[in-house]
Design a protein around this motif. Structure first.
Motif, PDB file in Angstrom:
ATOM      1  N   VAL A   1       0.827  -1.208   0.000  1.00  0.00           N
ATOM      2  CA  VAL A   1       0.000   0.000   0.000  1.00  0.00           C
ATOM      3  C   VAL A   1       0.858   1.254   0.000  1.00  0.00           C
ATOM      4  N   LEU A   2       0.363   2.254  -0.702  1.00  0.00           N
ATOM      5  CA  LEU A   2       0.942   3.591  -0.671  1.00  0.00           C
ATOM      6  C   LEU A   2      -0.051   4.473   0.074  1.00  0.00           C
ATOM      7  N   VAL A   3       0.394   5.081   1.161  1.00  0.00           N
ATOM      8  CA  VAL A   3      -0.476   5.913   1.994  1.00  0.00           C
ATOM      9  C   VAL A   3      -0.019   7.363   1.885  1.00  0.00           C
ATOM     10  N   THR A   4      -0.943   8.254   1.571  1.00  0.00           N
ATOM     11  CA  THR A   4      -0.571   9.651   1.383  1.00  0.00           C
ATOM     12  C   THR A   4      -1.652  10.597   1.888  1.00  0.00           C
ATOM     13  N   THR A   5      -1.241  11.755   2.348  1.00  0.00           N
ATOM     14  CA  THR A   5      -2.185  12.821   2.641  1.00  0.00           C
ATOM     15  C   THR A   5      -2.638  13.459   1.330  1.00  0.00           C
ATOM     16  N   VAL A   6      -3.866  13.943   1.319  1.00  0.00           N
ATOM     17  CA  VAL A   6      -4.400  14.672   0.162  1.00  0.00           C
ATOM     18  C   VAL A   6      -5.108  15.933   0.662  1.00  0.00           C
ATOM     19  N   ASP A   7      -5.227  16.902  -0.237  1.00  0.00           N
ATOM     20  CA  ASP A   7      -5.944  18.147   0.063  1.00  0.00           C
ATOM     21  C   ASP A   7      -5.467  18.797   1.359  1.00  0.00           C
ATOM     22  N   LYS A   8      -4.163  18.815   1.554  1.00  0.00           N
ATOM     23  CA  LYS A   8      -3.603  19.299   2.817  1.00  0.00           C
ATOM     24  C   LYS A   8      -4.030  20.726   3.133  1.00  0.00           C
ATOM     25  N   GLU A   9      -3.982  21.606   2.158  1.00  0.00           N
ATOM     26  CA  GLU A   9      -4.260  23.011   2.427  1.00  0.00           C
ATOM     27  C   GLU A   9      -5.738  23.278   2.733  1.00  0.00           C
ATOM     28  N   MET A  53     -13.894  33.896   4.611  1.00  0.00           N
ATOM     29  CA  MET A  53     -13.197  35.038   4.024  1.00  0.00           C
ATOM     30  C   MET A  53     -12.155  34.607   2.993  1.00  0.00           C
ATOM     31  N   THR A  54     -11.545  33.460   3.206  1.00  0.00           N
ATOM     32  CA  THR A  54     -10.494  32.993   2.295  1.00  0.00           C
ATOM     33  C   THR A  54     -11.030  32.120   1.167  1.00  0.00           C
ATOM     34  N   ALA A  55     -12.291  31.713   1.236  1.00  0.00           N
ATOM     35  CA  ALA A  55     -12.843  30.763   0.268  1.00  0.00           C
ATOM     36  C   ALA A  55     -12.677  31.186  -1.190  1.00  0.00           C
ATOM     37  N   PRO A  56     -12.977  32.428  -1.576  1.00  0.00           N
ATOM     38  CA  PRO A  56     -12.836  32.792  -2.992  1.00  0.00           C
ATOM     39  C   PRO A  56     -11.420  32.575  -3.533  1.00  0.00           C
ATOM     40  N   MET A  57     -10.407  32.967  -2.769  1.00  0.00           N
ATOM     41  CA  MET A  57      -9.034  32.792  -3.230  1.00  0.00           C
ATOM     42  C   MET A  57      -8.644  31.319  -3.231  1.00  0.00           C
ATOM     43  N   ARG A  58      -9.098  30.582  -2.249  1.00  0.00           N
ATOM     44  CA  ARG A  58      -8.754  29.164  -2.160  1.00  0.00           C
ATOM     45  C   ARG A  58      -9.339  28.359  -3.313  1.00  0.00           C
ATOM     46  N   SER A  89      -2.440  31.182  -1.927  1.00  0.00           N
ATOM     47  CA  SER A  89      -2.377  32.641  -2.085  1.00  0.00           C
ATOM     48  C   SER A  89      -1.224  33.100  -2.975  1.00  0.00           C
ATOM     49  N   ARG A  90      -0.373  32.188  -3.384  1.00  0.00           N
ATOM     50  CA  ARG A  90       0.853  32.595  -4.075  1.00  0.00           C
ATOM     51  C   ARG A  90       0.625  33.162  -5.462  1.00  0.00           C
ATOM     52  N   GLU A  91      -0.462  32.776  -6.107  1.00  0.00           N
ATOM     53  CA  GLU A  91      -0.711  33.277  -7.454  1.00  0.00           C
ATOM     54  C   GLU A  91      -1.567  34.534  -7.450  1.00  0.00           C
ATOM     55  N   ALA A  92      -1.977  34.969  -6.291  1.00  0.00           N
ATOM     56  CA  ALA A  92      -2.776  36.188  -6.196  1.00  0.00           C
ATOM     57  C   ALA A  92      -1.897  37.414  -6.411  1.00  0.00           C
ATOM     58  N   SER A  93      -2.509  38.489  -6.848  1.00  0.00           N
ATOM     59  CA  SER A  93      -1.771  39.733  -7.069  1.00  0.00           C
ATOM     60  C   SER A  93      -1.482  40.401  -5.731  1.00  0.00           C
ATOM     61  N   PRO A  94      -0.494  41.304  -5.685  1.00  0.00           N
ATOM     62  CA  PRO A  94      -0.233  42.042  -4.446  1.00  0.00           C
ATOM     63  C   PRO A  94      -1.469  42.763  -3.927  1.00  0.00           C
ATOM     64  N   ALA A  95      -2.284  43.277  -4.836  1.00  0.00           N
ATOM     65  CA  ALA A  95      -3.495  43.991  -4.413  1.00  0.00           C
ATOM     66  C   ALA A  95      -4.482  43.030  -3.757  1.00  0.00           C
ATOM     67  N   GLN A  96      -4.621  41.833  -4.334  1.00  0.00           N
ATOM     68  CA  GLN A  96      -5.522  40.835  -3.748  1.00  0.00           C
ATOM     69  C   GLN A  96      -5.049  40.398  -2.365  1.00  0.00           C
ATOM     70  N   ILE A  97      -3.736  40.219  -2.235  1.00  0.00           N
ATOM     71  CA  ILE A  97      -3.167  39.839  -0.941  1.00  0.00           C
ATOM     72  C   ILE A  97      -3.413  40.939   0.086  1.00  0.00           C
ATOM     73  N   ALA A  98      -3.193  42.164  -0.323  1.00  0.00           N
ATOM     74  CA  ALA A  98      -3.394  43.295   0.596  1.00  0.00           C
ATOM     75  C   ALA A  98      -4.845  43.381   1.044  1.00  0.00           C
ATOM     76  N   ASP A  99      -5.770  43.170   0.104  1.00  0.00           N
ATOM     77  CA  ASP A  99      -7.189  43.236   0.442  1.00  0.00           C
ATOM     78  C   ASP A  99      -7.575  42.122   1.415  1.00  0.00           C
ATOM     79  N   LEU A 100      -7.085  40.910   1.141  1.00  0.00           N
ATOM     80  CA  LEU A 100      -7.430  39.785   2.010  1.00  0.00           C
ATOM     81  C   LEU A 100      -6.865  39.989   3.409  1.00  0.00           C
TER      82      LEU A 100
END
Length: 245
Positions: free
Chosen positions: A127-135, A148-153, A208-219
């Motif tokens: 068997v191979l055992v792995t975590t999924v959907d960690k974030e 609050m974070t759902a749209p970006m996620r 959150s890494r692909e979000a723009s600086p403006a999106q990060i600032a707003d969140l």
């Protein structure tokens, strides 16, 4: 990417310590066949979970590429850890009953080479055992931070390397089929709104890494407006799945 050598000394304490390790190991054990005699824990880190999987008659090997992590793991698992890469395991083909990828796939740009290597070293029926959907684990329970974070996620979820459906499909392409799953709590890992802001600004939150600086600032502005800034939201609930060949 986290500097695992630099963080090794405080790594366990910052991630739930022995209580979290016990919950993780218990969940892994639920998915292991009773006859598991040879197990390799890939990206074993400090060995805090690996050590708890020791059983009479079971051989365990921890593999990690971080020397800092292995320095701690070797104290917990003398002569049972080795430095190595997940895409080139120092193990003969078809030689182990179980391979573990715990909190590994979400760190990768692509999981295919690692999965192929895991499948290579498994015996038939292993068997191979792995975590999924960690974030997504941190948002299993409704909370103001989750809402609050759902749209970006949502923009990130299906692209995550450890997304459940992607992992199952990858396993199928290698002749592995899912045979079980379970959940466990990341004890002590719930974050406060303030901590979420700090982690997002530091670039340590994948969704959150692909979000723009403006999106990060707003969140982060919105997260900073929430009440109880230093009260942790619910602990994560992580999912483990088992695949067999």
């Amino acid at each position: 990417m986290i500097d695992y050598d630099g963080e090794a000394g405080g790594y366990d304490a910052s991630r739930g310590g022995e209580a979290r390790a016990a919950a993780t190991a218990e969940a892994v054990e639920q998915l292991l066949p009773a006859e598991t005699c040879a197990l390799v824990d890939v990206a074993c880190g400090t060995g805090i979970v690996t050590r708890r999987l020791s059983r009479p008659g079971r051989t365990i090997l921890g593999v990690d590429r971080s020397q800092g992590m292995l320095a701690l793991a070797s104290g917990r698992l003398p002569h049972r850890v080795v430095r190595g890469d997940a895409t080139r395991l120092p193990i003969k083909s078809g030689n182990v009953d179980a391979v573990l990828f715990i909190w590994l796939l979400h760190l990768l740009d692509g999981a295919a080479p690692v999965f192929a290597e895991g499948a290579r070293v498994l015996r038939a029926g292993g068997v191979l055992v792995t975590t999924v959907d960690k974030e997504e684990g941190a948002f299993h329970a409704a909370s103001d931070v989750a809402a609050m974070t759902a749209p970006m996620r949502r923009q990130h979820t299906t692209r995550a390397t450890d997304h459940f459906e992607r992992v199952v499909a990858l396993g199928a392409s290698l002749g592995l089929s899912m045979v079980g799953d379970t959940l466990f709590t990341g004890i002590g890992q719930g974050r406060t709104p303030r901590q979420w802001c700090e982690q997002i600004i530091a670039g340590r939150v994948p969704w959150s890494r692909e979000a723009s600086p403006a999106q990060i600032a707003d969140l982060c502005r919105d997260l900073s407006s929430l009440p109880d800034q230093d009260v942790a939201r619910p602990d994560p609930l992580y999912r483990l799945i088992a695949l067999t060949c």
